[in-house]
Motif scaffolding. Sequence first.
Motif, PDB file in Angstrom:
ATOM      1  N   SER A  59       0.808  -1.158  -0.077  1.00 22.01           N
ATOM      2  CA  SER A  59      -0.217   0.044  -0.108  1.00 22.01           C
ATOM      3  C   SER A  59       0.902   1.224   0.071  1.00 22.01           C
ATOM      4  CB  SER A  59      -0.745  -0.222   1.267  1.00 22.01           C
ATOM      5  OG  SER A  59      -0.029  -0.159   2.359  1.00 22.01           O
ATOM      6  N   SER A  60       2.246   1.107   0.506  1.00 19.45           N
ATOM      7  CA  SER A  60       2.959   2.325   0.692  1.00 19.45           C
ATOM      8  C   SER A  60       4.055   2.220  -0.282  1.00 19.45           C
ATOM      9  CB  SER A  60       3.453   2.608   1.950  1.00 19.45           C
ATOM     10  OG  SER A  60       3.754   1.583   2.646  1.00 19.45           O
ATOM     11  N   SER A  61       3.872   1.339  -1.475  1.00 20.35           N
ATOM     12  CA  SER A  61       5.186   1.083  -2.190  1.00 20.35           C
ATOM     13  C   SER A  61       5.323   2.212  -3.066  1.00 20.35           C
ATOM     14  CB  SER A  61       4.896  -0.107  -2.921  1.00 20.35           C
ATOM     15  OG  SER A  61       3.548  -0.063  -3.551  1.00 20.35           O
ATOM     16  N   ALA A  62       4.253   3.008  -3.150  1.00 21.76           N
ATOM     17  CA  ALA A  62       4.392   4.310  -3.930  1.00 21.76           C
ATOM     18  C   ALA A  62       5.533   5.177  -3.302  1.00 21.76           C
ATOM     19  CB  ALA A  62       3.191   5.354  -4.336  1.00 21.76           C
ATOM     20  N   ALA A  63       5.800   5.015  -1.934  1.00 31.42           N
ATOM     21  CA  ALA A  63       6.868   5.975  -1.516  1.00 31.42           C
ATOM     22  C   ALA A  63       8.082   5.573  -1.178  1.00 31.42           C
ATOM     23  CB  ALA A  63       6.255   6.378   0.010  1.00 31.42           C
ATOM     24  N   ARG A  64       8.498   4.518  -2.213  1.00 31.60           N
ATOM     25  CA  ARG A  64       9.888   4.118  -1.911  1.00 31.60           C
ATOM     26  C   ARG A  64      11.075   4.849  -2.307  1.00 31.60           C
ATOM     27  NH1 ARG A  64       8.444   1.502   2.302  1.00 31.60           N
ATOM     28  NH2 ARG A  64       7.041  -0.002   2.020  1.00 31.60           N
ATOM     29  N   HIS A  65      10.961   6.129  -2.337  1.00 34.42           N
ATOM     30  CA  HIS A  65      12.131   6.885  -2.897  1.00 34.42           C
ATOM     31  C   HIS A  65      12.195   8.047  -2.104  1.00 34.42           C
ATOM     32  CE1 HIS A  65       8.822   8.087  -5.274  1.00 34.42           C
ATOM     33  NE2 HIS A  65       9.396   9.298  -5.381  1.00 34.42           N
ATOM     34  N   VAL A  66      13.282   8.893  -2.223  1.00 32.34           N
ATOM     35  CA  VAL A  66      13.415   9.986  -1.278  1.00 32.34           C
ATOM     36  C   VAL A  66      13.367  11.137  -2.256  1.00 32.34           C
ATOM     37  CG1 VAL A  66      15.083  11.413  -0.010  1.00 32.34           C
ATOM     38  CG2 VAL A  66      15.149   8.895  -0.180  1.00 32.34           C
ATOM     39  N   SER A  67      12.559  12.049  -2.116  1.00 29.11           N
ATOM     40  CA  SER A  67      12.493  13.285  -2.776  1.00 29.11           C
ATOM     41  C   SER A  67      13.484  14.528  -2.441  1.00 29.11           C
ATOM     42  CB  SER A  67      11.083  13.860  -3.159  1.00 29.11           C
ATOM     43  OG  SER A  67      10.901  14.589  -2.061  1.00 29.11           O
ATOM     44  N   LEU A  68      13.889  15.161  -3.338  1.00 26.13           N
ATOM     45  CA  LEU A  68      14.894  16.249  -3.286  1.00 26.13           C
ATOM     46  C   LEU A  68      14.172  17.020  -2.217  1.00 26.13           C
ATOM     47  CD1 LEU A  68      17.622  17.332  -3.621  1.00 26.13           C
ATOM     48  CD2 LEU A  68      16.821  18.350  -5.468  1.00 26.13           C
ATOM     49  N   SER A  69      12.929  17.596  -2.199  1.00 29.55           N
ATOM     50  CA  SER A  69      12.314  18.503  -1.544  1.00 29.55           C
ATOM     51  C   SER A  69      12.157  18.004   0.052  1.00 29.55           C
ATOM     52  CB  SER A  69      10.989  18.773  -2.058  1.00 29.55           C
ATOM     53  OG  SER A  69      10.085  17.851  -2.238  1.00 29.55           O
ATOM     54  N   LEU A  70      11.766  16.818   0.194  1.00 25.83           N
ATOM     55  CA  LEU A  70      11.723  16.146   1.606  1.00 25.83           C
ATOM     56  C   LEU A  70      13.195  16.015   2.236  1.00 25.83           C
ATOM     57  CD1 LEU A  70      10.127  14.956   3.549  1.00 25.83           C
ATOM     58  CD2 LEU A  70      10.757  12.700   2.707  1.00 25.83           C
ATOM     59  N   ALA A  71      14.324  15.909   1.471  1.00 22.30           N
ATOM     60  CA  ALA A  71      15.525  15.840   2.023  1.00 22.30           C
ATOM     61  C   ALA A  71      16.094  17.245   2.232  1.00 22.30           C
ATOM     62  CB  ALA A  71      16.578  15.189   0.919  1.00 22.30           C
ATOM     63  N   LEU A  72      15.733  18.062   1.517  1.00 20.18           N
ATOM     64  CA  LEU A  72      16.179  19.503   1.665  1.00 20.18           C
ATOM     65  C   LEU A  72      15.342  19.969   3.093  1.00 20.18           C
ATOM     66  CD1 LEU A  72      16.278  21.199  -1.605  1.00 20.18           C
ATOM     67  CD2 LEU A  72      18.164  20.730  -0.106  1.00 20.18           C
ATOM     68  N   SER A  73      14.095  19.561   3.158  1.00 19.82           N
ATOM     69  CA  SER A  73      13.297  20.299   4.354  1.00 19.82           C
ATOM     70  C   SER A  73      13.883  19.623   5.805  1.00 19.82           C
ATOM     71  CB  SER A  73      12.018  19.631   4.142  1.00 19.82           C
ATOM     72  OG  SER A  73      11.119  20.060   3.080  1.00 19.82           O
ATOM     73  N   LEU A  74      14.391  18.284   5.660  1.00 20.13           N
ATOM     74  CA  LEU A  74      14.861  17.771   6.634  1.00 20.13           C
ATOM     75  C   LEU A  74      16.431  18.401   6.969  1.00 20.13           C
ATOM     76  CD1 LEU A  74      14.026  13.907   6.137  1.00 20.13           C
ATOM     77  CD2 LEU A  74      12.993  15.515   7.690  1.00 20.13           C
ATOM     78  N   PHE A  75      16.840  18.645   5.895  1.00 24.18           N
ATOM     79  CA  PHE A  75      17.963  19.360   6.114  1.00 24.18           C
ATOM     80  C   PHE A  75      18.147  20.846   6.730  1.00 24.18           C
ATOM     81  CE2 PHE A  75      22.581  19.294   5.673  1.00 24.18           C
ATOM     82  CZ  PHE A  75      22.889  20.488   4.565  1.00 24.18           C
ATOM     83  N   SER A  76      16.990  21.314   6.403  1.00 32.10           N
ATOM     84  CA  SER A  76      16.983  22.900   6.852  1.00 32.10           C
ATOM     85  C   SER A  76      16.692  22.637   8.186  1.00 32.10           C
ATOM     86  CB  SER A  76      15.987  23.610   5.802  1.00 32.10           C
ATOM     87  OG  SER A  76      14.582  22.973   5.965  1.00 32.10           O
ATOM     88  N   ILE A  77      15.904  21.717   8.732  1.00 33.19           N
ATOM     89  CA  ILE A  77      15.437  21.725   9.997  1.00 33.19           C
ATOM     90  C   ILE A  77      16.591  21.416  10.781  1.00 33.19           C
ATOM     91  CG2 ILE A  77      14.091  20.519  11.809  1.00 33.19           C
ATOM     92  CD1 ILE A  77      11.903  19.867   9.472  1.00 33.19           C
ATOM     93  N   ASP A  78      17.414  20.560  10.202  1.00 32.78           N
ATOM     94  CA  ASP A  78      18.708  20.157  11.074  1.00 32.78           C
ATOM     95  C   ASP A  78      19.643  21.380  11.210  1.00 32.78           C
ATOM     96  OD1 ASP A  78      21.739  19.027  10.701  1.00 32.78           O
ATOM     97  OD2 ASP A  78      20.468  17.995  11.974  1.00 32.78           O
ATOM     98  N   CYS A  79      19.898  22.177   9.918  1.00 33.40           N
ATOM     99  CA  CYS A  79      20.692  23.351   9.794  1.00 33.40           C
ATOM    100  C   CYS A  79      20.228  24.455  10.954  1.00 33.40           C
ATOM    101  CB  CYS A  79      20.579  23.748   8.633  1.00 33.40           C
ATOM    102  SG  CYS A  79      21.493  25.229   8.639  1.00 33.40           S
ATOM    103  N   TYR A  80      18.915  24.444  11.024  1.00 37.87           N
ATOM    104  CA  TYR A  80      18.306  25.631  12.036  1.00 37.87           C
ATOM    105  C   TYR A  80      18.611  25.118  13.341  1.00 37.87           C
ATOM    106  CZ  TYR A  80      14.267  27.381  14.731  1.00 37.87           C
ATOM    107  OH  TYR A  80      13.711  28.085  15.583  1.00 37.87           O
ATOM    108  N   GLU A  81      18.451  23.668  13.735  1.00 35.11           N
ATOM    109  CA  GLU A  81      18.632  23.238  15.116  1.00 35.11           C
ATOM    110  C   GLU A  81      20.320  23.320  15.516  1.00 35.11           C
ATOM    111  OE1 GLU A  81      17.319  19.151  14.942  1.00 35.11           O
ATOM    112  OE2 GLU A  81      16.440  19.497  16.738  1.00 35.11           O
ATOM    113  N   ARG A  82      20.998  23.446  14.493  1.00 30.50           N
ATOM    114  CA  ARG A  82      22.448  23.935  14.729  1.00 30.50           C
ATOM    115  C   ARG A  82      22.697  25.194  15.131  1.00 30.50           C
ATOM    116  NH1 ARG A  82      25.378  19.086  13.657  1.00 30.50           N
ATOM    117  NH2 ARG A  82      23.920  17.682  12.707  1.00 30.50           N
ATOM    118  N   LEU A  83      21.942  25.970  14.886  1.00 33.19           N
ATOM    119  CA  LEU A  83      22.164  27.446  14.841  1.00 33.19           C
ATOM    120  C   LEU A  83      22.516  27.817  16.509  1.00 33.19           C
ATOM    121  CD1 LEU A  83      20.086  29.100  12.317  1.00 33.19           C
ATOM    122  CD2 LEU A  83      22.563  28.787  11.964  1.00 33.19           C
ATOM    123  N   GLY A  84      23.240  28.694  16.866  1.00 36.89           N
ATOM    124  CA  GLY A  84      23.289  29.071  18.051  1.00 36.89           C
ATOM    125  C   GLY A  84      22.116  30.005  18.458  1.00 36.89           C
ATOM    126  N   GLY A  85      21.787  30.227  19.784  1.00 37.01           N
ATOM    127  CA  GLY A  85      20.833  30.922  20.056  1.00 37.01           C
ATOM    128  C   GLY A  85      21.688  32.607  20.373  1.00 37.01           C
TER     129      GLY A  85
END
Lengths: 169, 634
Positions: A121-147
């Motif tokens: 049923s979820s076999s349609a989602a068996r790949h990574v999209s660039l937009s998803l990867a970039l979203s996750l990457f941006s969240i990680d980058c944001y977390e690393r920013l100092g306060g």
Amino acid sequence: MMMLLLPHREEEEEGGAAGRRRFPINDNADLLAEVLGRLDGRSLAVAGCVCRLWSAVGRREAVWEAVCHRHVAVGRAGAAGGTRSVVAALGGYRRLYRLCIGPALDRLAGVRRQGPAVSSSSSAARHVSLSLALSLFSIDCYERLGGVGGRQQQPPASLLFLCKPVDVS
Amino acid sequence: MKREHPEGLLGGGDWYGAPVEAAKQGKGKAMMGVEAGAEDEDVDELLAALGYKVRSSDMADVAQKLEQAEMAMGSGVAASDDAFLSHLAADTVHYNPSDISTWVDNILSELNAPPPPLPSLPLRFDAPSPVDRQNRFLDLPPSVSKQSTSATELPLVTRRTPAEVYELKPVPALPAARAPVRLAYGSDFQLDVAPSPRDSKRIKFCSSPPSSSSSTTDAATSAAPPLPVVVVDTQEVGIRLVHALLACAEAVQQENLKASDTLVKQISVLAASQGGAMRKVAGYFAEAVARRIYRPLPRGVVGCSSFDSVSFDDMLHMHFYESCPYLKFAHFTANQAILEAFAGCRRVHVVDFGMRQGLQWPALLQALALRPGGPPSFRLTGIGPPQPDNSDALQEVGWKLAQLAETICVDFHYRGFVASSLADLEPYMLLGQDTDDRGGADNDEPEAVAVNSVLELHQLLARPGVLEKVLRTVHKVRPRIVTVVEQEANHNRGTFQERFTEALHYYSTMFDSLEGGPGVAAADSAGGRDRAMSEVYLGRQICNVVACEGAERTERHETLDQWRGRMTGAGFESVPIGSNAFKQASMLLALFAGGDGYRVEEKEGCLTLGWHTRPLIAASAWRVAADPLSARGT
């Protein structure tokens, strides 16, 4: 495959192989970059251990950009130049691969390895999209920013879900 | 003969499935599980090679009977074992062992009568439960973990009062349809149960109806058994635990404090013997009921916890964000809806009703930076509760986001509002500040506004009229899109007992999903810590739902349909969430270690994320309904 890329000595030219020119790949860094850009992430990282030249070429952003694009589905036909600058600002393609795309591909491969019993049923989602990867990457980058004032932050953990669980039993 | 793993033969999770089809489908399922050739020949080839003669058509029956026989033989206290087995070995006459079918029949007839056919199952309970409750229990998904009792399988609630049930006397005599004496089979009732239409790869949970195990006391009293056998089953304890929880809720509802007190203690004892999700859920619910019974004088502790601070709450929220996909799903879906609504706008403004750490916005900033046509001018208004220690968390979050926006070259403005309740917001605070130094060229283009609320609106239901006021405020701002993400559960209407039951169901599923699949992190790793903190986070919600009343009870979850009614009543219309969001959500879930337990579903334009068949969180998008009669713009 990599054996073919090892620099050939001129003296080892086969007798009778008329008209066949060989050249050491190490003489031409751009060509080396082109070749390395066609590897997958793990092989590219391994290739970086061969010699200093390969290490330097293997760290080029262009090479990792090629690797990333090869392994993700680019959903939007967005401006490639725009993507490049954003990714560079967030930390670069090599980092993007290491933090997001690589673990995601590993996770998906692991799921695939569990066999065809996995529900379709979820076999349609068996790949990574660039937009998803970039979203996750941006969240990680944001977390690393100092306060403000560099207050002690929690170590960034938003990508922990992608990591393989360590068996400490 | 090679014996299939029990799970392969057993049916699915809803073991109260329609009795009529049960027998047929049970056999069918057993047929699939058994490694039989598909030939039409009389005798099964594979077994013939081993020297046994079994007809292919009989395979299913034989398999079932072997299961039963093995259960009966394998389970039993040591004292009776020897006698029984030697009786089987010596005194029973077996003819023609190669004909397995009759041989097993023989064995079984030495045991007691086989379990009665399923149609009599409902008769075992003293009174039929209301149909709708039965239907609700039918929808329970089986637990993924085989070891721990499934927290999500609740038995039909008996109508006996709690005091009766727990005086620990033997269960009254069962209907005559049953054999007078029987062995308590641990889990073979599953053999006759209708298989779930869902994935067969899911590990099936074996459980026996409570009265089958309580029938062991019958065995002791009746006259002519071969042997009484007692099966002590953690699964049985699990059923009793859930039974006790529900009975306790009923007792509290009826204000029978003595019974509920007894039950709470029993629940704690029973819960200690369980493992995994069930123990934790039962523990939290027991604690919550205890708080309710021994209620400290009001003047509420927020979330019924001694840790009242907002930063602790934020920290728990972070761990919940990291350990399971619900919040990520919420953020990504809302972002996608906002992104699509902002297509083509040069000035955009997002109002976030629950700013916390601002984890939703980096992804939106990045998406806006990469959209075709370049990034717009982005303004963010963050709303958060007052901090007790005077630190300005909102401002810090804004600063970090500004840093990020600067690196990716998005024009970013931020404003934080501290408000103890969303009702304190007024439209003028949210509307565009045209006096901003934004550059003259863009000033004539109106701002596109989006309002985002992730798990915030349900808290407004604690006091009457507050939600309506907030929705009116939002309406006055005339946003292009309002994204609402809420828990998909009905914890607000009905009696306490109904709420308790709903919450038990909901949080059991939640905890199950945290336990997850095989890939989930070990308990002492960072991922395990995340999970533990998420459990505390959910535990506080449980405490609030069960133990608090009135204005203190802020976790007033409502279902998507109820929210739909409220939003349309406030003048909004639904914006269907596109397939892009669905695909992105599916991709995101594929990356989570819980594997295929998570399900994204689309329901009338809204997306829900759930664990197996139970939706747990729902994301929807709204816009101001076009009102032809309204002549003024704000």
